[in-house]
Design a protein around this motif. Structure first.
Motif, PDB file in Angstrom:
ATOM      1  N   ALA A 179      -3.160   5.578   3.719  1.00  0.00           N
ATOM      2  CA  ALA A 179      -1.408   5.021   3.267  1.00  0.00           C
ATOM      3  C   ALA A 179      -0.106   4.633   4.396  1.00  0.00           C
ATOM      4  O   ALA A 179       0.490   4.301   3.421  1.00  0.00           O
ATOM      5  CB  ALA A 179      -1.136   5.801   2.390  1.00  0.00           C
ATOM      6  N   ASP A 180      -0.573   5.092   5.301  1.00  0.00           N
ATOM      7  CA  ASP A 180       0.274   4.763   6.682  1.00  0.00           C
ATOM      8  C   ASP A 180      -0.265   4.909   7.898  1.00  0.00           C
ATOM      9  O   ASP A 180      -1.760   5.598   7.488  1.00  0.00           O
ATOM     10  CB  ASP A 180       1.562   5.395   6.179  1.00  0.00           C
TER      11      ASP A 180
ATOM     12  N   ILE B 288      -5.917   1.783   8.494  1.00  0.00           N
ATOM     13  CA  ILE B 288      -5.396   1.773   6.837  1.00  0.00           C
ATOM     14  C   ILE B 288      -6.203   1.433   5.726  1.00  0.00           C
ATOM     15  O   ILE B 288      -6.503   1.966   5.405  1.00  0.00           O
ATOM     16  CB  ILE B 288      -4.111   0.456   6.408  1.00  0.00           C
TER      17      ILE B 288
ATOM     18  N   GLY C  52       2.163   2.334  -2.948  1.00  0.00           N
ATOM     19  CA  GLY C  52       1.324   2.778  -4.162  1.00  0.00           C
ATOM     20  C   GLY C  52       0.487   1.688  -5.100  1.00  0.00           C
ATOM     21  O   GLY C  52      -0.109   2.212  -5.767  1.00  0.00           O
TER      22      GLY C  52
ATOM     23  N   ILE D  49       1.105  -0.772   0.165  1.00  0.00           N
ATOM     24  CA  ILE D  49      -0.525  -0.151   0.072  1.00  0.00           C
ATOM     25  C   ILE D  49       0.980   1.184   0.127  1.00  0.00           C
ATOM     26  O   ILE D  49       0.637   2.198  -0.740  1.00  0.00           O
ATOM     27  CB  ILE D  49      -0.598   0.157   1.335  1.00  0.00           C
ATOM     28  N   ARG D  50       1.804   1.126   0.981  1.00  0.00           N
ATOM     29  CA  ARG D  50       2.925   2.442   1.091  1.00  0.00           C
ATOM     30  C   ARG D  50       3.857   2.357  -0.200  1.00  0.00           C
ATOM     31  O   ARG D  50       3.803   3.765  -0.876  1.00  0.00           O
ATOM     32  CB  ARG D  50       4.262   2.432   1.785  1.00  0.00           C
TER      33      ARG D  50
ATOM     34  N   TRP E  17      -2.186   0.167  -4.422  1.00  0.00           N
ATOM     35  CA  TRP E  17      -3.436   0.509  -4.466  1.00  0.00           C
ATOM     36  C   TRP E  17      -3.624   1.811  -3.289  1.00  0.00           C
ATOM     37  O   TRP E  17      -3.092   2.478  -2.501  1.00  0.00           O
ATOM     38  CB  TRP E  17      -4.270  -0.487  -3.270  1.00  0.00           C
ATOM     39  N   GLU E  18      -4.486   2.079  -4.236  1.00  0.00           N
ATOM     40  CA  GLU E  18      -4.912   4.524  -3.730  1.00  0.00           C
ATOM     41  C   GLU E  18      -5.911   4.031  -2.406  1.00  0.00           C
ATOM     42  O   GLU E  18      -6.744   2.978  -2.900  1.00  0.00           O
ATOM     43  CB  GLU E  18      -5.002   5.016  -5.019  1.00  0.00           C
ATOM     44  N   VAL E  19      -5.278   5.550  -2.022  1.00  0.00           N
ATOM     45  CA  VAL E  19      -6.836   5.816  -0.380  1.00  0.00           C
ATOM     46  C   VAL E  19      -7.485   5.334  -1.723  1.00  0.00           C
ATOM     47  O   VAL E  19      -7.929   6.159  -2.698  1.00  0.00           O
ATOM     48  CB  VAL E  19      -6.013   7.416  -0.355  1.00  0.00           C
TER      49      VAL E  19
ATOM     50  N   VAL F 264      -8.788   0.517   0.948  1.00  0.00           N
ATOM     51  CA  VAL F 264      -7.786   1.513   1.954  1.00  0.00           C
ATOM     52  C   VAL F 264      -8.288   2.978   1.770  1.00  0.00           C
ATOM     53  O   VAL F 264      -8.898   3.911   1.335  1.00  0.00           O
ATOM     54  CB  VAL F 264      -6.337   1.907   0.598  1.00  0.00           C
TER      55      VAL F 264
END
Length: 222
Positions: free
Chosen positions: A75-76, A61, A24, A21-22, A26-28, A72
């Protein structure tokens, strides 16, 4: 394909998923693949993938929407309140104090009881007795301002004040050490006037004086 270690399998799967996820993948706001597709990508079974998702949901998250899937939401891992406060500079601390204490002073003037007014008076007198020693001065100053917030009868404002208190105390000590003096007559006078406004149930004066006091502290930094 990167595989997770056998020990703490769900936690390792969660860390691998978080890394993707970090990066990228998968986007928020984007939906994750279903467990059937996601589990092999993480090198684990579906039940372990499900536990990894629960772990990241608990950290803010991911979120599971009934009937829609897993999405998501960040992103963190969000910073904790304590981490945010420790990073805040003195100006940011004073801005936050203004947001809390100006409203609290107005509400205290409106809602305080006679018992609470006596507590505010006692805290102010205690503050006056500890003008010279820096740490004790800051402690008694904080106690005075807390007594006002408590008299506002607003649990949320009081919780905010209490959670903010350690960083606020630290910031005040830093600022007063930088000034090399504290607890003068002008400083005590404005605290006395705040008390008198609350005692008189003068809502506008209580708010204005609290704001003026905190603005004066900011001016000392310029």
């Amino acid at each position: 394909m990167t595989m997770v270690r056998r020990e703490s399998l769900a936690e390792q799967a969660a860390e691998l998923l978080l890394a993707r996820i970090r990066d990228g993948e998968w986007e928020v706001g984007e939906k994750l693949p279903g467990e059937t597709k996601l589990a092999p990508q993480l090198g684990v079974g579906r039940s372990t993938a499900r536990e990894a998702i629960r772990t990241l949901a608990g950290r803010g998250i991911l979120t599971t929407r009934q009937g829609a899937g897993v999405f998501v939401t960040a992103a963190d891992i969000p910073e904790s309140w304590d981490e945010i406060l420790q990073r805040a500079d003195i100006v940011a601390v004073l801005e936050a104090r203004t947001a809390i204490e100006v409203e609290a002073a107005a509400l205290a003037a409106e809602r305080r009881t006679s018992v609470e007014l006596k507590k505010i008076r006692g805290a102010l007198d205690e503050r006056e007795r500890h003008r010279t020693h820096l740490d004790e001065h800051v402690e008694t100053d904080m106690a005075f301002h807390r007594s006002i917030v408590a008299a506002a009868h607003s649990p949320i404002l009081l919780d905010l004040f209490d959670s903010f208190a350690p960083r606020s105390r630290q910031a005040m000590i830093e600022m007063l050490r930088h000034r090399s003096h504290h607890g003068g007559n002008t400083d005590h006078s404005i605290h006395e006037r705040v008390y008198q406004a609350i005692a008189s149930r003068d809502i506008e004066a209580a708010a204005a004086l609290a704001r003026a006091h905190l603005h004066a502290l900011r001016e000392l930094l310029s």
